[in-house]
Motif scaffolding. Sequence first.
Motif, mmCIF file in Angstrom:
data_model
loop_
_atom_site.group_PDB
_atom_site.id
_atom_site.type_symbol
_atom_site.label_atom_id
_atom_site.label_comp_id
_atom_site.label_asym_id
_atom_site.label_seq_id
_atom_site.Cartn_x
_atom_site.Cartn_y
_atom_site.Cartn_z
ATOM 1 N N UNK A 62 18.143 32.502 -8.872
ATOM 2 C CA UNK A 62 19.143 33.440 -9.366
ATOM 3 C C UNK A 62 19.722 33.033 -10.708
ATOM 4 N N UNK A 63 20.072 31.764 -10.864
ATOM 5 C CA UNK A 63 20.645 31.326 -12.137
ATOM 6 C C UNK A 63 19.595 31.338 -13.248
ATOM 7 N N UNK A 64 18.357 30.955 -12.914
ATOM 8 C CA UNK A 64 17.295 31.000 -13.917
ATOM 9 C C UNK A 64 17.015 32.444 -14.340
ATOM 10 N N UNK A 65 17.182 33.372 -13.416
ATOM 11 C CA UNK A 65 16.996 34.788 -13.735
ATOM 12 C C UNK A 65 18.016 35.244 -14.773
ATOM 13 N N UNK A 66 19.255 34.827 -14.626
ATOM 14 C CA UNK A 66 20.292 35.184 -15.598
ATOM 15 C C UNK A 66 20.015 34.544 -16.958
ATOM 16 N N UNK A 67 19.553 33.307 -16.922
ATOM 17 C CA UNK A 67 19.197 32.635 -18.164
ATOM 18 C C UNK A 67 18.052 33.384 -18.854
ATOM 19 N N UNK A 122 18.183 35.187 -22.536
ATOM 20 C CA UNK A 122 17.275 34.743 -23.601
ATOM 21 C C UNK A 122 16.475 35.910 -24.166
ATOM 22 N N UNK A 123 15.951 36.735 -23.285
ATOM 23 C CA UNK A 123 15.145 37.856 -23.757
ATOM 24 C C UNK A 123 15.980 38.903 -24.491
ATOM 25 N N UNK A 124 17.260 38.986 -24.150
ATOM 26 C CA UNK A 124 18.149 39.906 -24.857
ATOM 27 C C UNK A 124 18.736 39.298 -26.120
ATOM 28 N N UNK A 125 18.321 38.068 -26.436
ATOM 29 C CA UNK A 125 18.881 37.330 -27.578
ATOM 30 C C UNK A 125 20.399 37.260 -27.492
ATOM 31 N N UNK A 126 20.880 37.129 -26.278
ATOM 32 C CA UNK A 126 22.322 37.043 -26.024
ATOM 33 C C UNK A 126 22.705 35.570 -25.936
ATOM 34 N N UNK A 127 23.018 34.981 -27.097
ATOM 35 C CA UNK A 127 23.297 33.560 -27.137
ATOM 36 C C UNK A 127 24.566 33.211 -26.363
ATOM 37 N N UNK A 128 25.569 34.103 -26.441
ATOM 38 C CA UNK A 128 26.803 33.857 -25.691
ATOM 39 C C UNK A 128 26.522 33.862 -24.187
ATOM 40 N N UNK A 129 25.770 34.873 -23.728
ATOM 41 C CA UNK A 129 25.424 34.935 -22.312
ATOM 42 C C UNK A 129 24.555 33.772 -21.878
ATOM 43 N N UNK A 130 23.666 33.327 -22.768
ATOM 44 C CA UNK A 130 22.795 32.200 -22.452
ATOM 45 C C UNK A 130 23.606 30.920 -22.270
ATOM 46 N N UNK A 131 24.540 30.697 -23.169
ATOM 47 C CA UNK A 131 25.377 29.493 -23.050
ATOM 48 C C UNK A 131 26.267 29.576 -21.812
ATOM 49 N N UNK A 132 26.681 30.783 -21.462
ATOM 50 C CA UNK A 132 27.531 30.951 -20.286
ATOM 51 C C UNK A 132 26.769 30.674 -18.991
ATOM 52 N N UNK A 169 24.029 28.802 -18.703
ATOM 53 C CA UNK A 169 23.313 27.535 -18.715
ATOM 54 C C UNK A 169 23.906 26.471 -17.788
ATOM 55 N N UNK A 170 25.238 26.246 -17.762
ATOM 56 C CA UNK A 170 25.766 25.184 -16.885
ATOM 57 C C UNK A 170 25.422 25.395 -15.413
ATOM 58 N N UNK A 171 25.528 26.624 -14.930
ATOM 59 C CA UNK A 171 25.186 26.889 -13.529
ATOM 60 C C UNK A 171 23.699 26.638 -13.278
ATOM 61 N N UNK A 201 14.771 28.008 -22.270
ATOM 62 C CA UNK A 201 16.193 28.138 -22.591
ATOM 63 C C UNK A 201 16.758 26.825 -23.107
ATOM 64 N N UNK A 202 16.329 25.704 -22.526
ATOM 65 C CA UNK A 202 16.810 24.395 -22.976
ATOM 66 C C UNK A 202 16.413 24.154 -24.432
ATOM 67 N N UNK A 203 15.190 24.539 -24.778
ATOM 68 C CA UNK A 203 14.762 24.388 -26.173
ATOM 69 C C UNK A 203 15.593 25.272 -27.095
ATOM 70 N N UNK A 204 15.900 26.475 -26.639
ATOM 71 C CA UNK A 204 16.716 27.390 -27.455
ATOM 72 C C UNK A 204 18.103 26.831 -27.696
ATOM 73 N N UNK A 205 18.644 26.117 -26.709
ATOM 74 C CA UNK A 205 20.010 25.589 -26.816
ATOM 75 C C UNK A 205 20.052 24.160 -27.329
ATOM 76 N N UNK A 206 18.904 23.564 -27.601
ATOM 77 C CA UNK A 206 18.873 22.186 -28.052
ATOM 78 C C UNK A 206 19.215 21.183 -26.973
ATOM 79 N N UNK A 207 18.911 21.507 -25.708
ATOM 80 C CA UNK A 207 19.226 20.610 -24.597
ATOM 81 C C UNK A 207 17.980 20.352 -23.751
ATOM 82 N N UNK A 208 16.884 20.110 -24.442
ATOM 83 C CA UNK A 208 15.629 19.937 -23.731
ATOM 84 C C UNK A 208 15.641 18.708 -22.819
#
Length: 840
Positions: A568-573, A577-587, A589-591, A615-622
Motif C-alpha cells: 500500500x505505501x509503495x503504491x502511494x509512492x 512519482x509517476x505524477x511528478x508530485x515531489x511533495x506527495x512523494x516526500x510525504x 516516503x517515511x511510511x 523513488x529512493x533514487x529520485x529523493x537522493x536516499x538510495x
Amino acid sequence: MSAPVRNGLPMSGSAASALLDRVTADPSAPMHAVVGAPGGYGKTALLRRLAEVYRDAGVPVAGPWPPVPPPADHVLLIDDAHLLAPDRLDELRGHAEHPGARIVVAHRPWPRRPVLLRLVEALRRGGPSVALPALTTGQIAAHLTARLPGPPSAELIAFVAAQTAGIPRYVTRIADALAAGPPGQPHVPVAALAGFAAELDELEPGVRTLLLAVEAGAGLSFDLMAAVLDTGADIDGLAEAGRSTGMLAPDGSLVPLARRAIAALGPISQRIDVRQRLAARQLARGGPVLPLVRPLLRVATGPGLVPGAAGSGLGPVYEAAGEEALGDDPALAAELFEAAAGAGRTTAVRRALATALAGDLDHASRLTDQVLSAGTPGQRAEAAYVAAAVLAYRGQTAQSVRLFAWAGSDVAAGFAAVGLIATGRLPDAQRLIRPDDPAAQPPTSLSAAATLMARGTAESVTSPSATALSTLVQAATLIGPAGPSALLPDSPEAVGALLAMHGNDLDVADSLLARAERHGTGGAPLSARHHLLSTWVLLLRGRLDEVEQRLPATAGVTAPEGRDNLFGTALRVGLARRNSDLVGLRSAWPDACQALIGQPVELFNLLPLGELAVAAARLGEFHRVAGHLAEADRLLAALGDPPLWTVLLHWYRLQAAILSDDHDTARRHADHLDAARTAGPFAAAYADAALVWLEVLAGRIDPEPVLSAARTLSLAGLTWDAARLAGQAAIRTADRKAMALLLESARAMQDRGTRPEHAASGTPGRAVAAGQQLLSAREREVGALVLAGMTYKQIAGRLYLSAKTVEHHMARIRQRLGCADRHELLSRLREIIGDPETTA
C-alpha cells in the motif's frame, strides 16, 4: 367497499355489511346468524355494532352472558361461543330453534366441539353464516387515513398490509402506535406489540409452545414439533388452535407482526428451551442449526449471562452452528465457538480460525499461542496452521514455513513449499511437493489447490511463464468453491497475478484478481491483498487517475503492518512519482521506509521493492534500499536468477540508475536485461528499451529506435514507461523535428493508457500528467517559481543558478509546450503545475 369502523376495529366483508343492513332495515324481524373468524378479525366489533343498531331502534339487547331463555322482546348477541360450557351451548341451541328468536352467535373456528357445531347448524338453518375476511389494501388505506394525521404513503400502506396480513386488530395496533409517535419511515413501533402480551399469557401452554417453535423456524414439521411438545400431543389440533388465534396464518407461517411480538414478548426461558430442543433434533438428523441458534446466542449471552449458560447440552449445537457460519460470517462463527466453549466444548482452535478469517489477526494469534502451549497434538497441529497463516499475512514467511511444516497436513505442506520458494529454498520446497501417489489419502480440493500452487510457484523459477501461470490458474479454479471459508496464507490468484505482472502479462493478472474478488477467496485477510494487487496492475498500465480513485478504498483495507502495508505505501509512492508530485512523494516516503524495514526480502515483495528503489533514487536516499536490494540479489541467485522474477527488478533498478545519473550502474542492469531477452517477449521488450535508454543518456538519440522501443512497451501495457522514454528522448534531442515527433508520440502513448471513457472526456488529470512528461524536474521548478511571481534574478538566487540559465530554461519550456506568447505560456504552466505556492 370501505371498512366500517366502530369501537376500535375496522370490519370487512360483504356478509357483515349485509347483516347490518338487514337489521337496520327491520330491527323487529326474526334473526338467526352465526359469525365465524379467527381472533382479531372483528367479531366483537360486529356484535357491538349490531347492539348499537338494535338499541337505536329501541330493541333491548341481552348478552354476552344473558339468561336463557332471554325475555321474548330481547335480542341475544353471544360472543366467544367456543368458550361456553356444553350445557350453555345446548340452551342456546334450544333458543335458536324458535322461529321468531333473534340471536347472533360469534365464535372462533377452533375448538370444533360437537355441541358447538350443533348450535352453528341450527343457526344456519334460520339465517346467514357470516365470515370475516382480512382487510383489503384499500380498506387498510382507509383505516390508516382515519387514524394518522396525514395521508398514508403507498409504501406505508404496503408495509402495514405485509406486517398484519390484513387482520383488523393488528392493523389498528400499528395505526394507533404510528399515530402516537413521530412520523418517519415505515416501521413497527414497540407500542404495536404491547397488546400481544396478554394474549400470549392467556394461550394454552401447548399452543404457546407451538407458536414459539414456529417462530424459531420449525414450521409445522411433525418431527421437529415432537421434540418440543409433550409426548402424545395432538399437533394437528394445536396447529388449528394456533390458526384460531389469528397469529398463525393458514399456511402454517406466523403473521409477521405476531412473529415480532412472540420474539420480543415470549417467555425467555421457554424460548431458550424450545430452541435448544429444536436445535438438538436438527443436529441429530443432520439438518442446519444456525437459524435456530443465532437468536438464541443473543439471548444466552445477554447481560448477566455467560456464553453457553443456557444449557451445557447446547455445546455441540453451538459448535455445529459455528461451522455453518464460518464461510459467510466468521465473526459470528467466532461467537458461536466461544459459546460452545462456555458449554464445555473444546473449540479454541476453531475460534482462532474464525477470528483470523474475520480479520482480527492479533486475537487469532493469542488464541493459537494458548493452544500451541497447552493443547492436544491434534489441536496443536491445527493451531500451527492458523498461526502460520497469520505470520504469512504479516510478511514473516520464514517463520510461517516452520509452523506449516510442523502442522503436517498435505495442505500445510503445499503452503510451506510456496513459502520456501519465496525465501529462496527451492530444493527444500521440491522435497515437500509430493508426487501423485495412488496409495495416498484422496486429496481434498484445498489440498490439491495447495499442491498445484506450490508446483506453479516452483515452475515460475524453473520453467516458462506460460507453464507456471497455467498451473496457478488450475489451482485458483480448485480453490474457488471454498471462497471465503478457507484460511489461506496467500491465494493462487495473488501469486499468479504477481507472476503475471513480473512477466508483463497484465490481462492475466487482471483476470485472476477479478476472480479472487468475485469469489471472496481467502476471506477478509486476503481481500486487501487482492485489492492492492489489482491497483498495482493499473499503476503498471499508467492509469493513474484510476489508481488515485482506488487509493481511499485501498487505505480502508490495508493492514497497519505486514505485507499489505508494504504494497500500500509503495503504491502511494509509485503514484506520486509517476505524477511528478515531489511533495506527495516526500510525504509518502517515511511510511514506505518504515514498511520496508519491517519486511524481510522475499520473492513476492520484489515489486514494491523495485518501486521504492526508483523513488529512493529520485529523493537522493538510495542508501535506504541498498541493503534490501543486495538481499534480493542473494535471494534470486539462490533460485538461479529466474528471468520471470529478475527482469522487472532490473528494469526498476535501471530507472533508479538513470535518475541518479549513474551510467555505469545503468549499463550493468541493461546488460542483465539483454542477457535475459530470450526468456520471452516481455524480457525482449525491456532489453530493447534498456539499450535505447543508454543511447538517450549518452545523447545519441535516433527517433526510430526510441519510438520502436516505446511502442513495444506501450503495446505490452506499460504506457507510462513508454511515454516517459519518448518524452525524455524528446527533451534531450537538439533536432526540432525529432523533438516534435517524439513529443507527439509520448502524448499518444500516454492517452492510450487511459480508459476509453476518460480519453473521450479529456480528463484534466490526464492532461496534466501528459504535460508533466514534457518538462524536466528543473523546468517544473522554474515554471512554479515564475507562476509564483518571482523574477528571473530571484529564481536564480533561489535555485543557485545564473539568471541567464533561468532564461534559457524558460525558452525551452515555451518551445516544448508550443506556446506563442507569455500569456499562453503561463496558462499552460498553471494547467500542468497547479497551485504555484504549493509547488514552489
